[in-house]
Structure formats: C-alpha cells, structure tokens
Write a protein that holds these residues in place. Sequence first.
Motif, PDB file in Angstrom:
ATOM      1  N   ALA A   1      48.296  43.323  42.293  1.00  0.00           N
ATOM      2  CA  ALA A   1      47.311  43.880  42.590  1.00  0.00           C
ATOM      3  C   ALA A   1      46.287  43.092  44.114  1.00  0.00           C
ATOM      4  N   GLN A   2      45.792  42.128  43.978  1.00  0.00           N
ATOM      5  CA  GLN A   2      45.297  41.501  44.867  1.00  0.00           C
ATOM      6  C   GLN A   2      44.841  42.126  46.546  1.00  0.00           C
ATOM      7  N   LEU A   3      46.513  41.934  47.174  1.00  0.00           N
ATOM      8  CA  LEU A   3      46.831  41.995  48.700  1.00  0.00           C
ATOM      9  C   LEU A   3      46.368  43.656  49.063  1.00  0.00           C
ATOM     10  N   SER A   4      46.107  44.081  47.861  1.00  0.00           N
ATOM     11  CA  SER A   4      45.297  45.654  48.856  1.00  0.00           C
ATOM     12  C   SER A   4      44.072  45.542  48.167  1.00  0.00           C
ATOM     13  N   LEU A   5      43.085  44.584  48.006  1.00  0.00           N
ATOM     14  CA  LEU A   5      41.996  44.321  47.371  1.00  0.00           C
ATOM     15  C   LEU A   5      40.771  45.515  48.026  1.00  0.00           C
ATOM     16  N   ARG A   6      40.674  45.431  49.136  1.00  0.00           N
ATOM     17  CA  ARG A   6      40.314  45.528  49.740  1.00  0.00           C
ATOM     18  C   ARG A   6      39.989  46.891  49.820  1.00  0.00           C
ATOM     19  N   THR A   7      41.678  47.390  50.420  1.00  0.00           N
ATOM     20  CA  THR A   7      41.709  49.028  50.621  1.00  0.00           C
ATOM     21  C   THR A   7      41.517  50.009  49.528  1.00  0.00           C
ATOM     22  N   ASP A   8      41.919  49.147  48.395  1.00  0.00           N
ATOM     23  CA  ASP A   8      42.295  49.965  47.335  1.00  0.00           C
ATOM     24  C   ASP A   8      41.946  49.056  45.733  1.00  0.00           C
ATOM     25  N   PRO A   9      40.436  48.872  45.505  1.00  0.00           N
ATOM     26  CA  PRO A   9      40.746  47.686  44.177  1.00  0.00           C
ATOM     27  C   PRO A   9      40.778  48.249  42.945  1.00  0.00           C
ATOM     28  N   MET A  10      41.099  49.553  42.807  1.00  0.00           N
ATOM     29  CA  MET A  10      40.887  49.848  41.499  1.00  0.00           C
ATOM     30  C   MET A  10      42.125  49.212  40.839  1.00  0.00           C
ATOM     31  N   PRO A  11      43.085  49.075  41.081  1.00  0.00           N
ATOM     32  CA  PRO A  11      44.911  48.881  40.561  1.00  0.00           C
ATOM     33  C   PRO A  11      44.206  47.745  40.042  1.00  0.00           C
ATOM     34  N   LEU A  12      43.132  46.332  40.660  1.00  0.00           N
ATOM     35  CA  LEU A  12      42.575  45.177  39.952  1.00  0.00           C
ATOM     36  C   LEU A  12      41.943  45.475  38.628  1.00  0.00           C
ATOM     37  N   ILE A  13      41.346  46.467  39.383  1.00  0.00           N
ATOM     38  CA  ILE A  13      39.802  46.058  38.554  1.00  0.00           C
ATOM     39  C   ILE A  13      40.035  46.805  37.305  1.00  0.00           C
ATOM     40  N   TYR A  14      41.422  47.861  36.978  1.00  0.00           N
ATOM     41  CA  TYR A  14      41.765  48.472  35.571  1.00  0.00           C
ATOM     42  C   TYR A  14      42.382  47.393  34.506  1.00  0.00           C
ATOM     43  N   PRO A  15      42.980  46.484  34.913  1.00  0.00           N
ATOM     44  CA  PRO A  15      43.931  45.288  34.268  1.00  0.00           C
ATOM     45  C   PRO A  15      42.916  44.076  34.153  1.00  0.00           C
ATOM     46  N   SER A  16      42.043  43.837  34.962  1.00  0.00           N
ATOM     47  CA  SER A  16      41.064  42.908  35.021  1.00  0.00           C
ATOM     48  C   SER A  16      39.718  43.212  33.846  1.00  0.00           C
ATOM     49  N   LEU A  17      39.702  44.373  33.640  1.00  0.00           N
ATOM     50  CA  LEU A  17      38.636  45.310  32.491  1.00  0.00           C
ATOM     51  C   LEU A  17      39.345  44.923  31.709  1.00  0.00           C
ATOM     52  N   ALA A  18      40.797  45.762  31.489  1.00  0.00           N
ATOM     53  CA  ALA A  18      41.350  45.698  30.161  1.00  0.00           C
ATOM     54  C   ALA A  18      41.393  43.852  29.488  1.00  0.00           C
ATOM     55  N   LEU A  19      42.025  42.510  30.481  1.00  0.00           N
ATOM     56  CA  LEU A  19      41.764  41.934  29.820  1.00  0.00           C
ATOM     57  C   LEU A  19      41.029  41.113  29.738  1.00  0.00           C
ATOM     58  N   THR A  20      39.367  41.687  30.123  1.00  0.00           N
ATOM     59  CA  THR A  20      38.155  41.440  29.731  1.00  0.00           C
ATOM     60  C   THR A  20      37.261  42.062  28.447  1.00  0.00           C
ATOM     61  N   ILE A  21      38.050  43.304  28.836  1.00  0.00           N
ATOM     62  CA  ILE A  21      37.537  44.014  27.006  1.00  0.00           C
ATOM     63  C   ILE A  21      38.362  42.783  25.481  1.00  0.00           C
ATOM     64  N   THR A  22      39.757  42.910  26.109  1.00  0.00           N
ATOM     65  CA  THR A  22      40.415  42.225  24.746  1.00  0.00           C
ATOM     66  C   THR A  22      39.817  40.520  24.281  1.00  0.00           C
ATOM     67  N   VAL A  23      39.284  39.582  25.558  1.00  0.00           N
ATOM     68  CA  VAL A  23      39.032  38.182  25.031  1.00  0.00           C
ATOM     69  C   VAL A  23      37.728  38.477  24.889  1.00  0.00           C
ATOM     70  N   LEU A  24      37.058  39.514  25.457  1.00  0.00           N
ATOM     71  CA  LEU A  24      35.815  39.361  24.640  1.00  0.00           C
ATOM     72  C   LEU A  24      35.760  39.549  23.195  1.00  0.00           C
ATOM     73  N   GLY A  25      36.445  40.671  22.359  1.00  0.00           N
ATOM     74  CA  GLY A  25      36.737  41.309  21.484  1.00  0.00           C
ATOM     75  C   GLY A  25      37.110  39.795  20.394  1.00  0.00           C
ATOM     76  N   PHE A  26      37.452  39.214  20.676  1.00  0.00           N
ATOM     77  CA  PHE A  26      38.439  37.616  20.321  1.00  0.00           C
ATOM     78  C   PHE A  26      37.318  36.974  20.531  1.00  0.00           C
ATOM     79  N   ILE A  27      36.363  36.974  21.268  1.00  0.00           N
ATOM     80  CA  ILE A  27      35.750  35.958  21.266  1.00  0.00           C
ATOM     81  C   ILE A  27      34.366  36.010  20.442  1.00  0.00           C
TER      82      ILE A  27
END
Length: 324
Positions: free
Chosen positions: A280-306
């Motif tokens: 998704a990083q190739l289309s970050l400027r035109t359509d950032p949501m496909p990158l933000i959603y999995p990044s958000l899932a990764l962040t929430i999961t890591v936050l839970g374990f921390i």
Amino acid sequence: MPDTQHTPPHGARPVIEHFVAPVDETPVASVDAVRISEKKSSLWRDAWRDMRRRPMFWIAAVILFFVIIISAFPTLFTQIDPRACSLAFSNGASAAGHPLGFNKQGCDVYSRIMHGTSTSVSVGLIVIALTFVVGTAVGAIAGFFGGTTDAVLSRIGDVFFSIPYILAAVVVMSVLSDHRNPLVIALAIGGFSWPITARIVRSEILRVKNADFVMAAEALGLSRMATMMKHVIPNAIAPAIVVTTISLSSAIVAESVLSFLGVGLPPGDFISWGNDISAAQLSLRTDPMPLIYPSLALTITVLGFILLGEVVRDALDPKARARR
C-alpha cells in the motif's frame, strides 16, 4: 475466685490455693486456633488481586481476547475470500459488505486484516515460546551452577546479544528465501532474541539460589538439578514471564518489518499485515487508507500486549503494589 490462705502450724510456710478457670471458659483456644478458612496468600494470588482492580488490565484483556478470537476463527468475522481480488475495484471506497474498501489490487481490506491476524499472532507465539524456553534454560543453568558453566554460557549469550535480531533475521531469511514460512521466520527472530530473557533469568537466579529454602533443600539430600527445577526456577520465573509478555509485541512487529522489507513471508502464499503495508505504500499519496487500516490493526495489537506486560510487571512487583 480470690486466693485463700490457710493459717499454717507454727514454723510452717503458708499454703496459698490458686483458682484455675476451665479451659472452655478461656479465650486462649480461640486466639491460638489456626484459621483454616482464611485464603492463602502467594505471589500469583496477590498479583491477580492487584491486576483485576486495574482498568488497564481489562482494556488489554478485551483487546487480546478479540485478537486471539480473530486469529483462531477469522471466518466468524468475514466470509469474503481475502485472495479474491479484481482490478475493477482497485482502491475502491467502502461499500456494502466491504466496510474498509479495497486496496490497489482490488482485494477486500477488511478481509485481509482479519486473515492476516492469524499469521502475525502465530509467528509471535512461536517466537516467545522459543525465547522463553531457550532463555530460561540458559539463564538458569548459568546462574545456578556458576563457574566455568556460567562463563561459557554468558559469553555465548553476549555474542548473540551483540547482533541485532532484526538484522540477523534479514540475513537468515535472505539465505533461506526458498523456505520462507511462519516457522522459519519465527526461528530467525527467536534464534537471536533469547539472550535478553537469559540475562534476566540469570540475574534472578543469582538472587534466589542463596535463599534459606534452597540450602534446606540441599541439606535434605535433594540433588542440585532437582533443587534448581523444583525450588529455584519457580521462584525466579516471574521476571521472565513479564519480559516474554512484552516481547510478544516486538515479535509481531519484527514479522511485519521483515515482510515490509520483502524478506518475510511471500505475499502470494501468506496474508500478512507487513505485506499489505508494503504493497500500500506505493499509493500512499493518492489512497492512504489501505496502508492506515493494517497499520492501525498492528498498532492496536501491539498496544494490547504492551499494556498487559506493564500490568503484569507492576502486579508481580511487591514494591510497585505498595506504592499505589
């Protein structure tokens, strides 16, 4: 009943009669009685009582509950095939049945996040199992037996500790590019991250092995290995559990980083948050949501374990409990 005194014969010592109350009329028995009904206290019971009173623990528990359920049963949350992609829906917006829209290849973002959870969590669990077993074994043997054994194992740990495990995993996965799967990537990460656990266990073993109950066990004829397994390690394992809990989040991040760099899991064979973020990083400027959603899932999961690791660490530390 007051004491009475009889008049003795001339020259004899006076005789004093003492009154002794019946046993059933005295509170001595109730005071000295052992209260069997009272709950026993231990480190783990006290830790559980402390954790369940903290909102942070319940927040982490809810997050991890959903993460584990999603990783084990992703089809309960989506019936869409994550590999069913169509360029006609490339970077499409959210629609009925597709709440998070589509990525550049036309794949459903929500479905890929749900199915990618199992990949990331499975890699993390294998990594922490490896680091916990190897690190605890090496640290316990080095700390308990000391001498040459301690020197050799500590130097081996220093060699592995001096190598960043992310860099080592990149090299290993590049060499084993034809055998990239969750087990191999977990071994590549865990094979170089166990010295952290070993150091912590060793320092705790050095503290516990001089305790009175250890000397008593050896005095009763228990072998050194049996003493270490039955008495020393159970009383020194709490810090290793805390480090393992926190390390699970690092393992999940490491898997995503390797996949993002292109040396992790093959995108065509495995669904991974790191692969989706990389694509998704190739289309970050035109359509950032496909990158933000999995990044958000990764962040929430890591936050839970921390959060869970922080709560467990404070709960197993009597000084930290006393300060609150």
